[in-house]
Design a protein around this motif. Structure first.
Motif, PDB file in Angstrom:
ATOM      1  N   MET A  37       0.830  -1.177   0.000  1.00  0.00           N
ATOM      2  CA  MET A  37       0.000   0.000   0.000  1.00  0.00           C
ATOM      3  C   MET A  37       0.881   1.248   0.000  1.00  0.00           C
ATOM      4  O   MET A  37       0.600   2.195  -0.724  1.00  0.00           O
ATOM      5  N   SER A  55       2.314   1.850  -3.439  1.00  0.00           N
ATOM      6  CA  SER A  55       1.264   2.309  -4.341  1.00  0.00           C
ATOM      7  C   SER A  55       0.955   3.786  -4.114  1.00  0.00           C
ATOM      8  O   SER A  55       0.830   4.568  -5.075  1.00  0.00           O
ATOM      9  N   SER A  58       5.042  -2.323  -6.099  1.00  0.00           N
ATOM     10  CA  SER A  58       3.764  -2.490  -5.417  1.00  0.00           C
ATOM     11  C   SER A  58       3.016  -3.699  -5.978  1.00  0.00           C
ATOM     12  O   SER A  58       2.458  -4.508  -5.223  1.00  0.00           O
ATOM     13  N   LYS A  96       1.950  -7.175  -4.067  1.00  0.00           N
ATOM     14  CA  LYS A  96       0.560  -7.648  -4.097  1.00  0.00           C
ATOM     15  C   LYS A  96       0.486  -9.082  -4.625  1.00  0.00           C
ATOM     16  O   LYS A  96      -0.223  -9.929  -4.068  1.00  0.00           O
ATOM     17  N   ASP A 120      -0.832 -12.362  -2.614  1.00  0.00           N
ATOM     18  CA  ASP A 120      -1.866 -13.223  -3.183  1.00  0.00           C
ATOM     19  C   ASP A 120      -1.403 -14.674  -3.259  1.00  0.00           C
ATOM     20  O   ASP A 120      -2.184 -15.599  -3.022  1.00  0.00           O
ATOM     21  N   THR A 164      -7.763  -3.486   5.568  1.00  0.00           N
ATOM     22  CA  THR A 164      -7.337  -3.374   4.170  1.00  0.00           C
ATOM     23  C   THR A 164      -8.454  -2.907   3.255  1.00  0.00           C
ATOM     24  O   THR A 164      -8.187  -2.416   2.158  1.00  0.00           O
ATOM     25  N   PHE A 171      -7.376  -3.060  -1.279  1.00  0.00           N
ATOM     26  CA  PHE A 171      -6.538  -4.220  -1.605  1.00  0.00           C
ATOM     27  C   PHE A 171      -7.452  -5.388  -1.952  1.00  0.00           C
ATOM     28  O   PHE A 171      -7.782  -6.217  -1.134  1.00  0.00           O
ATOM     29  N   HIS A 175      -8.562  -8.482  -4.835  1.00  0.00           N
ATOM     30  CA  HIS A 175      -8.136  -9.307  -5.951  1.00  0.00           C
ATOM     31  C   HIS A 175      -9.087 -10.492  -6.066  1.00  0.00           C
ATOM     32  O   HIS A 175      -9.146 -11.327  -5.163  1.00  0.00           O
TER      33      HIS A 175
END
Length: 175
Positions: A1, A4, A26, A30, A34, A61, A66, A68
């Motif tokens: 974060m 980003s 970033s 991420k 994941d 978050t 964040f 996905h």
């Protein structure tokens, strides 16, 4: 974060730095999260890589997007399923054997639902939470026993007050 946000600040000319590099890094972080911090069994992000432990701080978050493939919402559902007793949320897996439900985490659950667009559910959860807290906005404790309603931990607890305000404002902001 942080990477980003730094990339965005650099891109907008607010700070010096390589916005493209920070954005790439970033995305790498991420992707790592994941890949390494997702539990198929729990259908949730976990406390740390390789863990099967939930941590309610993951609810925060949602403030920062964040997301996905719906994983953040699935994490929220898993936290409510495994860490909550009604509107009261324990801080992490196993905390119910060590301490009371953490008032701030209970507020973070409300906030998370609001930020993920489930505002009606967030409002209903807040109403139930306020009933558990006794609708007393004078002094909030750090923790509460979900069975007895007894306040536990530090008193007064500024974090509990701040989290409650964030929960209320998140509903207003996302309505």
């Amino acid at each position: 974060m942080a990477l980003s946000k730094a990339a965005q600040l650099a891109q907008d000319g607010h700070i010096a730095g390589d916005a493209d590099k920070w954005k790439r890094e970033s995305e790498r972080v991420k992707a790592w999260v994941d890949e390494n911090c997702w539990s198929e069994r729990l259908q949730a992000y976990t406390c740390h890589a390789g863990s099967e432990t939930l941590d309610a701080s993951l609810l925060l978050t949602t403030r920062f997007g964040f997301e996905h493939d719906g994983r953040l919402f699935k994490t929220l559902v898993a936290i409510e399923r495994d860490l909550a007793v009604g509107p009261l949320v324990y801080r992490f897996t196993g905390a119910d054997r060590q301490e009371g439900a953490f008032v701030a985490c209970s507020c973070w659950l409300v906030e998370a639902y609001a930020f993920l667009g489930k505002v009606d559910h967030a409002e209903a959860l807040l109403k139930t939470l306020l009933e558990k807290l006794g609708n007393n906005f004078g002094i909030l404790t750090e923790e509460i026993d979900p069975v007895t309603g007894e306040g536990l931990g530090n008193l007064p607890q500024g974090l509990s007050h701040l989290a409650l305000l964030h929960a209320i404002f998140s509903i207003q902001e996302n309505r």
